[in-house]
Design an enzyme around this catalytic site. Structure first.
Site, mmCIF file in Angstrom:
data_model
loop_
_atom_site.group_PDB
_atom_site.id
_atom_site.type_symbol
_atom_site.label_atom_id
_atom_site.label_comp_id
_atom_site.label_asym_id
_atom_site.label_seq_id
_atom_site.Cartn_x
_atom_site.Cartn_y
_atom_site.Cartn_z
ATOM 1 N N SER A 1 41.880 42.676 34.157
ATOM 2 C CA SER A 1 42.960 43.080 33.830
ATOM 3 C C SER A 1 43.866 43.465 33.549
ATOM 4 C CB SER A 1 41.402 44.038 32.522
ATOM 5 O OG SER A 1 41.429 44.082 31.682
ATOM 6 N N ASP B 1 38.385 35.503 24.724
ATOM 7 C CA ASP B 1 38.939 36.780 25.126
ATOM 8 C C ASP B 1 39.827 37.568 24.064
ATOM 9 O OD1 ASP B 1 39.867 39.535 26.133
ATOM 10 O OD2 ASP B 1 39.781 38.580 28.516
ATOM 11 N N HIS C 1 35.894 39.494 27.611
ATOM 12 C CA HIS C 1 36.400 39.882 28.285
ATOM 13 C C HIS C 1 35.980 41.483 29.047
ATOM 14 C CE1 HIS C 1 40.512 41.174 29.874
ATOM 15 N NE2 HIS C 1 39.598 42.780 29.992
#
Length: 760
Positions: free
Chosen positions: A583, A669, A723
């Site tokens: 991330s 995501d 995610h």
């Protein structure tokens, strides 16, 4: 749906499953994912009945996120003509789909080379999981004489005296009620235990729903509320909840389950930088409506004795002041950054006069101290702290007005606080763990003022792993902590593979809980290093502040200094070194690849944020505005734009020798725009190939001679998962692929070593 079964039969039915500790903040608004690793036990989430998840952390509002906030929604070119605008959108979508298809085909072509090794790694990880986590049980939550626990999408009830060998009631099943693709995210039981509110979330979506069950001899589904983030019972039949839309929570509703059922809006947040959630104080006296940005807080109280009364403001938001609220004996206990030094302090004020002018200091943290968690009890407050990489337990007594500080075992890197539904309990239970040490249970007795290591230990103890804590000098002479793990039996560490981890954003430190794949690497002779660079939260709030916005380059300098020190001390060398990030950690990892690619051989990125500038320029994305407190506002500040451009991974790709890169991204995501990842991969691959072409004496369409090594730039786009969550099978496959890639890359080092030349 109320089925009677023996506990033994139940355990056989659920054999092989264990609960997943979800790292949540009890007052903040999002859960976190593991850094690099997403392996977690099969679907099973424990949530307690008192308003707290099994493990939770007290951290700065908005600063707990291990991922980017941004949505994947794209916007077409703004052209006055409606027809032309539609054409532009269609063309953009077509280009995106073609690029996506091209990357998927590329992955299909090259994935075969990793298949056999991936399968072998998966088998090993499952073996380790069964060995170390097989006996893990869901914590049992006692609520009066009843005990609740959850496993594999079912919620169970037993009497306290029957829980081990008696009968168990199945109160709820995701599969039986048509929610088979969802997992249980949280559960709240009403005070009289007549109702149960359950949060359900799909692994492929950010959207969650709240299911209200009416308990009794035959539990029935009373209501389903869509798009809910947090919820708490104010009374036996009054529920407060927040609604979520486009990844934002700004509205609070109250719904009743009396004879006259109704729902009404009770609070709306107008500032787009703020996110709203709900928390119930430990003594169930108040609900708190918490409106938080990344730097500022505001809390409103709902009196559970008068749930229809308007919420009361604790303290109006003051820029730069974060605060959270608990309650004890008609006083508010306030955890806040107010005052100097700019670290957390525990303060108190009367409920009737809760303004900042009445806050009285109870306890202040020292500088460079990380507050990991805080738990309130009737006569004590327990603080879990990190100081210079070591874990401490500080117990504040409200009776004797004393503070006891206990240094915990040096191998421990992470706390996992167990649930305490009764705030009057005399013992605080928690677990200690590290990436290579399975959880070990401890207890602190308030009566004896002592720490107790639990005698029962069915999980084998790891004894052959050495934990080392180092300090690297950064460019400005700041000391940067590094935590290193290696096999005690390993010799010639300079020839061993090294996996470096980095994050450095949002004031959050690494999730350093146990992960099977980390232990597997240690057993195979790898060295693991965690670089606690600025921008993270390892040394308190100032550590984060010193690495965000126009200080972001400090985190990059820290990372470089850490890797160089590791090599200088004999922990591996560049050709055996790999870098892992997830991330927002992709910012520093990607930046290092541009500035110092010679320091590493390979890199694995999970849902990486690599296109900072373009993303922060798009204010139509739902979360860009609140992200400005972390990255800055390039639209309003030209200097900020230039600064972001100076380190943004996508903006600084150039023709040079890059390490091999494996990126995992997700079609669903909503936080990392997939288009940015696609652009990054295309540009990086072109730069690497251009460099190889320029320096190669002989290049054919399919082969580059060994003397001019060309990196592998691989993008694996997952259709399943998101995610935040992936299934057990998907996360296992994902981590196994990462490790197979790293093993292949480092194997090739040996194969080409006698041919290789330094990249220039």
């Amino acid at each position: 749906m109320k089925v009677r079964t023996s506990y033994a039969e139940l355990r056989n039915l659920l054999q092989g499953l264990s609960f997943c500790v979800k790292y949540c903040c009890k007052r903040n608004h999002l859960q976190t994912i593991h850094l690099y690793s997403k392996i977690r036990p099969k679907k099973s989430h424990i949530l307690d009945c008192s308003g707290n998840t099994c493990t939770h952390r007290t951290v700065p509002p908005g600063s707990i996120l291990l991922w980017r906030f941004f949505s994947c929604k794209q916007e077409g070119t703004k052209i006055p003509s409606k027809r032309k605008q539609n054409t532009a959108i269609t063309t953009s979508e077509l280009l995106y789909k073609n690029l996506l298809k091209s990357e998927q085909e590329n992955w299909n072509d090259i994935s075969a080379r990793y298949k056999d090794m991936t399968e072998r790694i998966k088998e090993k990880l499952e073996e380790l999981h069964n060995k170390y986590m097989f006996n893990s049980e869901s914590p049992r939550i006692r609520f009066g004489e009843n005990v609740y626990f959850e496993e594999n999408g079912c919620i169970f009830l037993s009497k306290a005296h029957d829980v081990d060998e008696g009968n168990i009631d199945i109160l709820f099943s995701t599969e039986d009620l048509g929610f088979s693709d969802a997992f249980i995210q949280r559960i709240r039981i009403s005070p009289d235990q007549r109702y149960m509110a359950i949060g359900l979330k799909s692994e492929n979506s950010e959207e969650a729903i709240c299911v209200i069950m009416k308990l009794g001899h035959f539990p029935v589904m009373e209501k389903v509320i869509p798009s809910v983030f947090s919820f708490e019972w104010a009374t036996n039949d009054v529920l407060y909840y927040t609604s979520q839309k486009n990844l934002k929570c700004q509205n609070v509703f109250m719904t009743t389950f009396t004879n006259q059922k109704h729902t009404k809006l009770v609070y709306t947040e107008q500032d787009a930088r703020f996110f709203v959630d709900i928390y119930c104080t430990k003594d169930r006296r108040f609900l708190t409506i918490n409106s938080n940005s990344k730097t500022t807080s505001e809390v409103w109280l709902v009196d559970c004795r008068q749930p229809f009364k308007l919420p009361a403001l604790v303290q109006a938001r003051t820029k730069g002041v974060i605060y959270h609220v608990e309650h004890r004996n008609d006083e508010l206990y306030i955890l806040t950054t107010y005052g100097e030094p700019a670290e957390y302090k525990l303060m108190k004020a009367p409920v009737a006069s809760s303004g900042m002018e009445n806050w009285q200091l109870v306890y202040a943290l020292e500088k460079k101290t990380k507050l990991v968690d805080l738990e309130m009890f009737s006569d004590h407050c327990v603080m879990f702290l990190k100081i210079a990489g070591h874990l401490y337990l500080n117990v504040v007594s409200f009776v004797s007005h004393s503070v006891q500080s206990i240094k915990l075992p040096t191998w421990a890197c992470e706390f996992e606080l167990e649930s305490h539904p009764e705030h009057t309990t005399s013992t605080c239970y928690f677990q200690l763990t590290s990436p290579v040490h399975p959880p070990k249970r401890f207890a602190y007795s308030f009566k004896g003022n002592n720490l107790i290591e639990q005698a029962v230990q069915e999980v084998p103890i790891i004894t052959n792993c050495h934990t080392t804590r180092l300090l690297a000098k950064s460019k400005d002479e700041t000391s940067v902590p590094i935590t290193v793990f290696h096999n005690m039996n390993s010799k010639e560490l300079h020839r061993k593979p090294l996996l470096v981890h980095v994050y450095g954003a949002y004031g959050i430190d690494f999730n350093m809980g146990f992960k099977e794949e980390k232990l597997m690497l240690i057993e195979e002779g790898w060295v693991l290093a965690y670089c606690h660079v600025r921008g993270g939260g390892e040394l308190g709030l100032s550590w984060h502040k010193d690495g965000c916005q126009r200080n972001k380059l400090k985190g990059l300098h820290d990372l470089k200094a850490c890797i160089m020190l590791l090599h200088e001390l004999g922990f591996s060398q560049p050709k055996y070194t790999a870098l892992a990030a997830a991330s927002a950690g992709g910012v520093l990892a990607g930046a290092l690849c541009n500035t110092d690619p010679e320091l590493i051989r390979a890199m694995v990125l999970q849902a990486p944020f690599v296109d900072v500038l373009n993303t922060m320029m798009k204010t139509h994305l739902p979360l860009t505005i609140e992200e400005q407190e972390e990255w800055g506002n390039p639209l309003a500040d030209e200097k900020c734009m230039k600064y972001i451009k100076s380190y943004c991974p996508y903006q600084n790709i150039k023709t040079q020798c890059y390490p091999s890169v494996f990126i995992t991204a997700y079609e669903n995501d909503q936080r990392i725009p997939l288009t940015g990842v696609l652009r990054y991969v295309q540009k990086l691959r072109k730069a690497a190939l251009d460099h190889a072409s320029r320096t190669s004496k002989k290049v054919t369409a399919s082969f580059i001679v060994p003397g001019n090594w060309s990196p592998n730039i691989i993008l694996d786009i997952r259709a399943n998962g998101s995610h935040c969550d992936s299934s057990w099978e998907d996360s296992l496959q994902e981590v196994a692929r990462h490790l197979a890639f790293l093993n292949k890359e480092l194997e090739e080092v040996c194969h080409f070593q006698h041919h290789s030349k330094s990249c220039k």
